[in-house]
Scaffold this motif. Structure first.
Motif, PDB file in Angstrom:
ATOM      1  N   TRP A 153       0.846  -1.203   0.000  1.00  0.00           N
ATOM      2  CA  TRP A 153       0.000   0.000   0.000  1.00  0.00           C
ATOM      3  C   TRP A 153       0.880   1.251   0.000  1.00  0.00           C
ATOM      4  N   THR A 154       1.947   1.220   0.802  1.00  0.00           N
ATOM      5  CA  THR A 154       2.857   2.357   0.888  1.00  0.00           C
ATOM      6  C   THR A 154       3.485   2.655  -0.467  1.00  0.00           C
ATOM      7  N   ASN A 157       0.900   4.274  -2.804  1.00  0.00           N
ATOM      8  CA  ASN A 157       0.256   5.529  -2.439  1.00  0.00           C
ATOM      9  C   ASN A 157       1.201   6.643  -1.985  1.00  0.00           C
ATOM     10  N   VAL A 257      -3.861  11.961  -0.625  1.00  0.00           N
ATOM     11  CA  VAL A 257      -4.626  11.053   0.228  1.00  0.00           C
ATOM     12  C   VAL A 257      -5.843  11.768   0.815  1.00  0.00           C
ATOM     13  N   THR A 258      -6.753  10.980   1.386  1.00  0.00           N
ATOM     14  CA  THR A 258      -7.888  11.536   2.112  1.00  0.00           C
ATOM     15  C   THR A 258      -7.564  11.562   3.596  1.00  0.00           C
ATOM     16  N   HIS A 260      -9.054  10.051   5.816  1.00  0.00           N
ATOM     17  CA  HIS A 260      -9.207   8.676   6.286  1.00  0.00           C
ATOM     18  C   HIS A 260      -7.895   7.891   6.145  1.00  0.00           C
ATOM     19  N   ASP A 261      -7.034   8.306   5.207  1.00  0.00           N
ATOM     20  CA  ASP A 261      -5.774   7.580   4.948  1.00  0.00           C
ATOM     21  C   ASP A 261      -4.642   7.987   5.894  1.00  0.00           C
ATOM     22  N   GLU A 263      -3.915   7.879   9.130  1.00  0.00           N
ATOM     23  CA  GLU A 263      -3.367   6.911  10.091  1.00  0.00           C
ATOM     24  C   GLU A 263      -2.552   5.853   9.377  1.00  0.00           C
ATOM     25  N   GLN A 264      -3.076   5.345   8.265  1.00  0.00           N
ATOM     26  CA  GLN A 264      -2.361   4.319   7.526  1.00  0.00           C
ATOM     27  C   GLN A 264      -1.047   4.863   6.963  1.00  0.00           C
ATOM     28  N   CYS A 265      -1.041   6.117   6.534  1.00  0.00           N
ATOM     29  CA  CYS A 265       0.197   6.736   6.043  1.00  0.00           C
ATOM     30  C   CYS A 265       1.267   6.747   7.134  1.00  0.00           C
ATOM     31  N   SER A 268       2.410   3.104   8.111  1.00  0.00           N
ATOM     32  CA  SER A 268       3.250   2.508   7.074  1.00  0.00           C
ATOM     33  C   SER A 268       4.610   3.190   6.993  1.00  0.00           C
ATOM     34  N   LYS A 300      -9.547  14.768  -1.369  1.00  0.00           N
ATOM     35  CA  LYS A 300      -8.131  14.419  -1.302  1.00  0.00           C
ATOM     36  C   LYS A 300      -7.270  15.662  -1.127  1.00  0.00           C
TER      37      LYS A 300
END
Length: 310
Positions: A153-154, A157, A257-258, A260-261, A263-265, A268, A300
């Protein structure tokens, strides 16, 4: 005593002094942080300051100091594997190793040595649940997805670079809790408009994280809403204060990114840091915003996620 009702001017003055005090505490966790010492910095009497601090932050000075020391130690235990537990204990102002271990276990349910074995590749945040008997239990939530999928994913994105970044002068507004970040940016923008600093071409808005969501409850996380300035702000103006971001080596993950993304950013990117054998240095991670999600049809925005490393 603090009056039962205070006017807006008085509240702003309280906030201004508490911001100064909190910044001093966070930058001097290994120093003498007695009530008398801290009250002197705020220019209030100890009796008066104690009540003002709780009014503004929602917790006592002593609880705040203990929490900050403990949370910072958890962050170091997770990310500074090369530093001994006793060294972390004394670096953050605990009187001895026994007190540190007891306090840490009270907050996180496990001693520091066991906590250190918890890999950031396995867990991404810590939640604290208050049991009926008053004891704090630590619950580790599973990683968003497994390591392989997250790294994929990293790659898809974020563009990740390790680069030298210059020192940056900021105008900042402190917020306690994630829900207060947007109001803090509103305060900052209103100030910048009056100074003819906003709107202007290529203005950069930045969020600086002085706490980690890994170890600090979302309503206690300290985040500074900031604007990049060409020159250093000479003095504090109401809630607006000067802040300097250190120059040096950073891992920078850039992408569109949004919200929502986010935390995942971050998760990662910290995973990428560990996979590539970098260590976080004693500076604050931050986000640089290059566009406004409110102006994008899909919500975004273009963001740089920056981690200070060595």
């Amino acid at each position: 005593m603090i009056p039962l009702s205070i006017n807006a001017f008085e509240l702003e003055e309280y906030k201004k002094r508490i911001v100064k005090t909190i910044r001093y505490i966070d930058e001097n966790l290994d120093a003498d942080l007695s009530l008398e010492k801290i009250a002197g910095i705020s220019a209030y009497s100890p009796f008066h300051f104690h009540r003002i601090f709780k009014l503004i932050t929602g917790e006592t000075l002593q609880n705040y100091i203990i929490r900050k020391r403990t949370e910072k130690s958890a962050f170091f235990l997770a990310l500074r594997k090369d530093v001994g537990i006793k060294d972390i204990c004394f670096e953050l102002g605990f009187s001895n190793h026994s007190v540190f271990t007891k306090t840490f276990k009270k907050y996180y349910g496990v001693p520091p040595s066991e906590f250190r074995k918890t890999s950031p590749e396995t867990f991404h945040k810590i939640l604290q649940l208050q049991r009926k008997n008053g004891q704090v239990d630590t619950v580790f939530s599973q990683y968003i997805c497994n390591i392989e999928n997250l790294l994929n994913w990293t790659t898809m994105n974020l563009k990740i670079e390790v680069k030298e970044m210059p020192e940056m002068n900021l105008a900042s507004v402190m917020s306690l809790g994630i829900v207060n970040v947007e109001p803090s940016f509103n305060v900052l923008v209103d100030w910048a408009v009056k100074k003819n600093l906003f709107p202007r071409e290529n203005v950069k808005m930045i969020s600086v994280y002085h706490d980690s969501f890994k170890v600090t409850p979302p309503d206690k996380v300290r985040i500074h809403a900031c604007m990049l300035l060409k020159e250093k702000l000479e003095k504090q103006e109401g809630e607006i204060f000067s802040e300097t971001l250190e120059g040096g080596k950073y891992i920078v993950g850039s992408g569109e990114v949004t919200l929502h993304d986010f935390e995942q950013c971050w998760v990662s990117l910290f995973l990428w840091m560990n996979e590539h054998h970098y260590s976080m240095r004693r500076a604050f991670p931050f986000e640089i915003y290059h566009s406004n999600f409110k102006e994008h049809p899909e919500g975004k925005m273009i963001v740089d996620f920056c981690i200070p490393v060595y």
